[in-house]
Write an enzyme that holds these catalytic residues in place. Structure first.
Site, PDB file in Angstrom:
ATOM      1  CG  ASP A  63      -7.050   3.707   2.682  1.00 54.09           C
ATOM      2  OD1 ASP A  63      -7.963   3.413   1.868  1.00 54.09           O
ATOM      3  OD2 ASP A  63      -6.968   4.823   3.223  1.00 54.09           O
ATOM      4  CE  LYS A 113      -1.689   1.757   3.708  1.00 52.60           C
ATOM      5  NZ  LYS A 113      -2.401   1.981   4.986  1.00 52.60           N
TER       6      LYS A 113
END
Length: 220
Positions: free
Chosen positions: A138, A120
């Site tokens: 997220d 991420k």
């Protein structure tokens, strides 16, 4: 959500916010990387509050190494998991100095090899710093993707792959920012604010959340 609805979904978000940006504050690619690492399980507001003074004096990996782990902790102690994050930031800064000439590499695999940098974080840096069409999933984007039907998946990686597959060309660069901001301010975790959502008619979430009832004005 079919192709036409997906295009319209993004078109409306883009119309509302033509130039979406991260809410993290930074002055260069290195500061962006540090801010994203610090933002794990923390709010952008909290990270910005902690890094404003830090980034006034620390602009390069070498300066971070010179500040040291204890010095960094004093700046970021208001952020969750600050001990582990300080250790990772110092470690990744040393690697950037030693192996990359003090520069942040524009390569996801090299970024993921840095301490404290997962997929991420690497995707955020690739997108924001280097203009790559990456999708950093997220908790907000995971929720929006599944709740709306835009990109359903049981894991962040599954949602990422769906977004990569389904997001049309004009919106690929800004998609991450539009979705995270939509999840943060409109499609909220506990109660999505469907009554003021620009894409509620395209969204598969049922039932839609009604507008809160206004409190009657008491007559004094």
């Amino acid at each position: 959500m079919n192709k036409a609805d997906i295009f319209e979904f993004y078109r409306r978000l883009a119309e509302d916010n033509p130039s979406p940006e991260t809410e993290l504050e930074y002055g260069n690619d290195y500061q962006l990387l540090v801010a994203v690492v610090l933002s794990a399980q923390a709010t952008d507001v909290g990270v910005n509050k902690a890094t404003r003074k830090l980034f006034e004096s620390v602009k390069t990996p070498q300066q971070m190494v010179e500040l040291g782990e204890e010095g960094l902790k004093q700046h970021i102690k208001t952020i969750g998991l600050f001990n582990a994050k300080a250790k990772n930031v110092i470690a990744l800064s040393k690697i950037l100095v030693r192996d990359h000439g003090g520069e942040v590499p524009a390569d996801r695999d090299l970024l993921e090899a840095l301490p404290g940098v997962g997929r991420k974080t690497a995707n955020v840096v690739m997108n924001t710093a280097f203009g790559a069409e990456t999708f950093a999933v997220d908790t907000h984007i995971f929720r929006v993707g599944n709740r709306t039907g835009l990109a359903k998946g049981k894991t962040p990686l599954a949602v990422e792959k769906q977004l990569d597959k389904k997001t049309p060309a004009p919106f690929r660069l800004g998609a991450h920012h539009w979705l995270i901001l939509h999840g943060r301010y409109v499609c909220k975790a506990r109660t999505p604010e469907c009554w003021r959502c620009a894409v509620s008619d395209l969204c598969k979430f049922k039932p839609k959340s009604p507008a809160p009832k206004s409190k009657p004005v008491s007559k004094g």
